[in-house]
Design a protein around this motif. Structure first.
Motif: not given
Length: 598
Positions: A75, A77, A80-81, A83-84, A150, A153, A156, A159, A161
């Motif tokens: 993924h 940036r 990732r943001r 997802f977080a 994407e 997941l 992710a 992960s 995160t």
């Protein structure tokens, strides 16, 4: 009508839990089409294969929940943001009070001695609960949209995160006590379990030519099995029907007693939130009994959406036993089921010891196979207890004794089937301490047998007034009820006849299929038309799916079958026996008076 049937660990797998009633439903509604979307729980389940599928099953798509998936997706940036943020919101919702979770209500005592459940009726926690429910839903659908953009997941969700987001939520002010006590191994375990539960987010099922093309999604269970239906509703506006014969949330409370309180609390919160969101989005919810219905209402289900539909069972194999009750041994008690600790055979054996003292000629037949290693150990324990309570009895010093308790399995020459097991005794006993819908009890009712049962699960609802009910874990009460019926054959006969009549009225396959057929039509009658279908003149047809698509018969080919559903650019044809004509024109409206004069 085209139905997307959603299952988890069930149909079409041979060893599936809900496979039998799903198969009966699909075969009973032969004029509809079914696409099956199945989530498997184990490699052993997949290796067992599928049950034979009827021709109305057009497509089967499967996905495993048991194996580790490495999607290989990296993924960027921005992803990732996103997802977080979404996962962090999900974790925060799990650390707040969840609907139906008794651990939270026992924790939330005020200084005046009021429980959190009492305060929720005053409005403040009610609004907070609604806020957390919206937060959970927003996070869930945010993750689903990210997975769609994407391509998945799974990586992710496992992960660092994800683990750090869980940790921040557990340490944040306002998190409940169990979450605050979570350690790193607990967080890793919860993240792994959530990844499996959320794996349907990464499936490619939610397109217009897949689940988006069905008229209705029917989830055969709640929990993760209903998640594809939630996403089909979110992405494609497909209406959702949820059927539960056992509540998954309740199962999570009863399983994994060795896990830490933090793990159990966070997972129970997730499944409670998922159940509440499923009930909120479903068009109709069909519990299999009142016991399940009460759990659903506690988890937020709207009573206006609830329709109790009892499981349908095939009465034919038990017809011969039900029509000849006089063939039963008047002194024999029968227990039939799966041998496991929840069935409490220990209490049954102690109860039979008292029955034996009151009625020396009585006999107990325990018919069933053990379930898993725990069941094997429990069966050995019960056999040892029976040997202690009932040493072999003999008529004289040179005769061989016989234990009045026998442990048997069906399939042999003496008891070829479950119907033969029920028919061998005049009285059927159920001694469980945990029970959902008592299928074995209904089978005994089909056989016209009087029953003595413990008051657990949906037992009282199933038998009505056609059997005796005693408290669980009470051998003396169980023994007294059995002795009362053993000594009163006329009462046994009356109860058995009433039980058979009740079972034939409420619990047959026919009533189950009729109920679901009516519910399907009810949901579609209220659902908006999701695609416009035009007639030959370019005018919209009055129905989302042309009426000729429902005419029984074989369509000429797969293209014609798809065209009847109103696919893009499709040319509609008639059934194979009526080919040769042009497109069917939409009929003009006819008034009631004009229609009456014709």
């Amino acid at each position: 009508m085209r139905i997307g049937l959603l299952t988890e660990g069930g149909y079409p797998y041979v060893s599936g839990e809900a496979g039998l009633w799903c198969d009966r439903l699909v075969r009973g509604l032969e004029h509809h089409e079914f696409d099956v979307y199945a989530l498997s729980r184990s490699e052993r389940e997949e290796d067992g294969g599928w049950v034979p599928l009827p021709p109305q099953v057009g497509r089967v798509r499967t996905a495993p929940l048991w194996e580790t998936v490495d999607d290989g997706i990296v993924h960027g940036r921005r992803a990732r943001r996103r997802f977080a943020e979404c996962y962090g919101e999900l974790a925060t919702a799990l650390c707040a009070a969840a609907p139906g979770d008794p651990a939270r209500s026992s924790e939330g005592r005020s200084s005046e001695g009021r429980s959190s459940e009492a305060r929720s009726s005053e409005g403040e926690p009610e609004g907070q609960s609604a806020l957390e429910a919206d937060r959970f839903a927003s996070a869930l659908y945010g993750l689903a949209e990210l997975a769609r953009d994407e391509g998945g997941l799974p990586t992710a969700l496992r992960s660092e995160t994800a683990v750090r987001a869980l940790e921040r939520a557990c340490r944040a002010p306002g998190a409940h006590r169990s979450a605050r006590e979570a350690r790193v191994p607990d967080l890793l375990a919860v993240a792994a379990r959530l990844e499996r539960a959320l794996r349907p987010l990464s499936l490619d099922w939610y397109e217009d030519d897949d689940l988006g093309s069905v008229d209705l999604c029917h989830a055969a269970s709640g929990g993760t099995g209903a998640l594809p239906g939630l996403l089909a509703r979110h992405f494609c506006d497909v209406p959702l029907l949820v059927t539960e014969y056992g509540v998954r949330l309740r199962t999570h409370y009863l399983t994994e007693p060795d896990s830490s309180p933090a793990i159990r609390s966070l997972l129970a919160a997730f499944h409670g939130r998922l159940a509440a969101e499923t009930y909120r989005r479903a068009a109709v919810i069909t519990p299999g009994n009142t016991h399940t219905r009460r759990w659903q209402e506690r988890c937020g289900a709207d009573r206006a959406k609830l329709r109790t539909v009892h499981p349908g069972m095939d009465a034919a194999p038990f017809a011969e036993a039900g029509e000849s009750p006089e063939c039963a041994d008047p002194q024999t008690l029968v227990w039939v089921g799966r041998v496991e600790p929840a069935k409490d055979l220990v209490s049954l054996l102690h109860a039979f010891a008292e029955v034996r003292r009151a009625e020396p000629g009585s006999r107990l037949r325990i018919v069933g196979a053990p379930f898993g290693p725990e069941g094997v150990a429990y069966l050995a324990h019960c056999k040892g207890l029976a040997a202690q309570l009932f040493p072999d009895e003999a008529d004289g010093p040179h005769a061989v004794g016989r234990n009045p308790v026998s442990f048997e399995e069906t399939g042999g020459p003496e008891l070829p089937s479950r119907a033969d097991a029920y028919a061998s005794g005049a009285l059927v006993v159920l001694s469980s301490v945990v029970e959902g819908f008592p299928t074995g009890l209904v089978e005994a009712m089909f056989c016209g047998r009087a029953t003595v049962s413990t008051d657990v699960g949906a037992v009282v609802e199933a038998i009505g007034g056609t059997g005796l009910v005693v408290p669980p874990r009470n051998p003396r009460a169980l023994a007294e009820a059995c002795v009362a019926l053993l000594r009163d054959p006329e009462r046994r006969e009356r109860l058995g006849a009433a039980a058979r009549a009740r079972a034939l009225e409420l619990f047959t396959v026919e009533q189950n299929i009729t109920a679901f057929h009516g519910i399907y039509l009810e949901i579609l009658s209220r659902a908006p038309v999701r695609r416009v279908v035009l007639d030959g003149a370019g005018e919209p047809l009055p129905f989302g799916v042309p009426a000729e698509a429902h005419v029984p018969g074989r369509w000429s080919d797969a293209t014609a079958r798809a065209a009847a559903r109103g696919g893009p650019g499709a040319v509609r044809t008639g059934p194979g026996w009526a080919t040769g004509g042009g497109p069917v024109r939409a009929t003009t409206a006819v008034s009631a008076a004009e229609g009456a004069s014709r």
